[in-house]
Design a protein around this motif. Structure first.
Motif, PDB file in Angstrom:
ATOM      1  N   ALA A 129      20.421  66.988  73.955  1.00  0.00           N
ATOM      2  CA  ALA A 129      19.767  67.248  75.332  1.00  0.00           C
ATOM      3  C   ALA A 129      19.236  65.885  75.754  1.00  0.00           C
ATOM      4  CB  ALA A 129      18.760  68.438  75.422  1.00  0.00           C
ATOM      5  N   GLY A 130      19.204  64.979  74.994  1.00  0.00           N
ATOM      6  CA  GLY A 130      18.810  63.632  75.377  1.00  0.00           C
ATOM      7  C   GLY A 130      17.063  63.516  75.085  1.00  0.00           C
ATOM      8  N   ILE A 133      12.041  61.987  71.900  1.00  0.00           N
ATOM      9  CA  ILE A 133      10.961  62.061  71.393  1.00  0.00           C
ATOM     10  C   ILE A 133      10.673  63.160  70.282  1.00  0.00           C
ATOM     11  CG2 ILE A 133       8.426  62.471  71.498  1.00  0.00           C
ATOM     12  CD1 ILE A 133       8.438  60.803  74.011  1.00  0.00           C
ATOM     13  N   PRO A 134      10.896  64.615  70.779  1.00  0.00           N
ATOM     14  CA  PRO A 134      11.228  65.528  69.740  1.00  0.00           C
ATOM     15  C   PRO A 134      12.117  65.388  68.876  1.00  0.00           C
ATOM     16  CG  PRO A 134      11.820  66.217  71.967  1.00  0.00           C
ATOM     17  CD  PRO A 134      11.301  64.720  71.997  1.00  0.00           C
ATOM     18  N   ALA A 135      13.342  64.622  69.219  1.00  0.00           N
ATOM     19  CA  ALA A 135      14.372  64.416  68.294  1.00  0.00           C
ATOM     20  C   ALA A 135      13.995  63.869  67.112  1.00  0.00           C
ATOM     21  CB  ALA A 135      15.293  63.942  68.896  1.00  0.00           C
ATOM     22  N   VAL A 136      13.183  62.580  67.360  1.00  0.00           N
ATOM     23  CA  VAL A 136      12.534  61.695  65.962  1.00  0.00           C
ATOM     24  C   VAL A 136      11.533  62.742  65.507  1.00  0.00           C
ATOM     25  CG1 VAL A 136      11.147  59.495  65.835  1.00  0.00           C
ATOM     26  CG2 VAL A 136      13.136  59.680  67.558  1.00  0.00           C
ATOM     27  N   SER A 195       7.624  56.126  74.494  1.00  0.00           N
ATOM     28  CA  SER A 195       8.969  56.887  74.558  1.00  0.00           C
ATOM     29  C   SER A 195       9.661  56.627  73.354  1.00  0.00           C
ATOM     30  CB  SER A 195       9.438  56.430  75.724  1.00  0.00           C
ATOM     31  OG  SER A 195       9.921  55.232  75.915  1.00  0.00           O
ATOM     32  N   ALA A 196      10.906  57.067  73.230  1.00  0.00           N
ATOM     33  CA  ALA A 196      11.731  56.965  72.181  1.00  0.00           C
ATOM     34  C   ALA A 196      13.101  56.885  72.722  1.00  0.00           C
ATOM     35  CB  ALA A 196      11.892  57.863  71.161  1.00  0.00           C
ATOM     36  N   ASP A 197      14.124  56.131  71.959  1.00  0.00           N
ATOM     37  CA  ASP A 197      15.639  56.256  72.668  1.00  0.00           C
ATOM     38  C   ASP A 197      16.555  56.507  71.552  1.00  0.00           C
ATOM     39  OD1 ASP A 197      15.719  53.957  70.668  1.00  0.00           O
ATOM     40  OD2 ASP A 197      15.148  52.537  72.193  1.00  0.00           O
ATOM     41  N   ARG A 198      17.798  56.662  71.930  1.00  0.00           N
ATOM     42  CA  ARG A 198      18.737  57.048  70.978  1.00  0.00           C
ATOM     43  C   ARG A 198      18.876  56.373  69.759  1.00  0.00           C
ATOM     44  NH1 ARG A 198      24.337  55.717  70.129  1.00  0.00           N
ATOM     45  NH2 ARG A 198      25.692  57.673  69.512  1.00  0.00           N
ATOM     46  N   GLN A 199      18.620  54.634  69.700  1.00  0.00           N
ATOM     47  CA  GLN A 199      18.759  54.090  68.612  1.00  0.00           C
ATOM     48  C   GLN A 199      17.838  54.278  67.688  1.00  0.00           C
ATOM     49  OE1 GLN A 199      21.360  51.920  67.961  1.00  0.00           O
ATOM     50  NE2 GLN A 199      20.237  51.509  65.787  1.00  0.00           N
ATOM     51  N   GLU A 200      16.568  54.645  67.986  1.00  0.00           N
ATOM     52  CA  GLU A 200      15.361  54.783  67.115  1.00  0.00           C
ATOM     53  C   GLU A 200      15.770  56.508  66.289  1.00  0.00           C
ATOM     54  OE1 GLU A 200      11.318  53.029  68.782  1.00  0.00           O
ATOM     55  OE2 GLU A 200      12.291  54.536  70.279  1.00  0.00           O
ATOM     56  N   TYR A 201      16.150  57.119  67.131  1.00  0.00           N
ATOM     57  CA  TYR A 201      16.602  58.451  66.524  1.00  0.00           C
ATOM     58  C   TYR A 201      17.541  58.103  65.498  1.00  0.00           C
ATOM     59  CZ  TYR A 201      18.794  63.121  65.717  1.00  0.00           C
ATOM     60  OH  TYR A 201      18.917  64.110  65.052  1.00  0.00           O
TER      61      TYR A 201
END
Length: 227
Positions: A129-130, A133-136, A195-201
């Motif tokens: 879902a993009g 932050i909660p993904a990380v 914030s976080a992004d896809r690369q960090e995840y």
């Protein structure tokens, strides 16, 4: 003699007609002393009753003043009170009942125990879902829970991400730097407002997968030696 006697009698009457002038302070003290006698206070209410009487009198005066100022008098005051109660009830319903949290302010796990696969599944749902932050956050929790399930870390409530990374780094020294970086990312997005992004995840995902296939380095084991 009669003249003299008459003069004396007149002076006595005259002196008797003069009012006695007592100073104010002695008069007040005398009155206070008189009124302090127990016979004047036999029917006085006890201190508690007196305090309650003053309280109810104050509340009555307050309500009376409010009803006079409210539109519509007493009926308008009742309507205003009901509106305030309704607003407070709506606010409590919206915010929910406050609950005391026993966890440390920066504890890694916020809720009850979940397995590593459960944390991974939740992280994937957030990532799809993009919601990076909660993904990380969930993927970092999956890493720590997996290490606990493999008995590389003791299951300890209240452990922080930094503590978990430091403890795991001693067992998995080849990944110590990446563990510290993942813990720092977790802290930054959770408590630092970043914030976080896809690369960090994806970086945390890669660490999770690598740790799954890495055996711990036990004490006395020479790095690179065959098992």
């Amino acid at each position: 003699m009669s003249g003299a006697g008459g003069t004396t009698e007149l002076l006595i009457r005259a002196s008797g007609d003069i009012p006695v002038d007592i100073p104010r302070v002695p008069a007040r003290e005398a009155a206070r002393h008189e009124l302090s006698r127990p016979m004047y206070h036999e029917n006085d209410p006890n201190p508690l009753q007196s305090a309650l009487d003053h309280l109810w009198s104050w509340i009555g005066d307050l309500l009376s003043s409010a009803s006079g100022a409210a539109p519509g008098g007493p009926a308008g005051l009742v309507v205003l009170v009901l509106i305030v109660i309704a607003l407070v009830a709506a606010l409590l319903w919206r915010l929910g009942t406050p609950q005391r949290s026993l966890r440390a302010p920066d504890a890694l796990f916020e809720s009850g125990p979940h397995s590593a696969p459960e944390h991974r599944a939740t992280a994937e749902a957030h990532a799809a879902a993009g919601r990076w932050i909660p993904a990380v956050q969930e993927r970092m929790r999956a890493i720590v829970r997996s290490l606990e399930e493999r008995a590389l870390l003791d299951a300890r409530p209240g452990r922080t991400a930094d503590e978990a990374a430091a403890e795991a780094g001693r067992m998995l020294p080849a990944h110590a730097a990446r563990l510290r970086a993942a813990a720092r990312t977790f802290d930054d997005v959770t408590y630092g407002g970043r914030s976080a992004d896809r690369q960090e995840y994806l970086s945390v995902v890669a660490l999770d997968l690598d740790l799954e296939s890495t055996a711990p380095q036990l004490s006395g084991t020479v790095p690179g030696a065959a098992a």
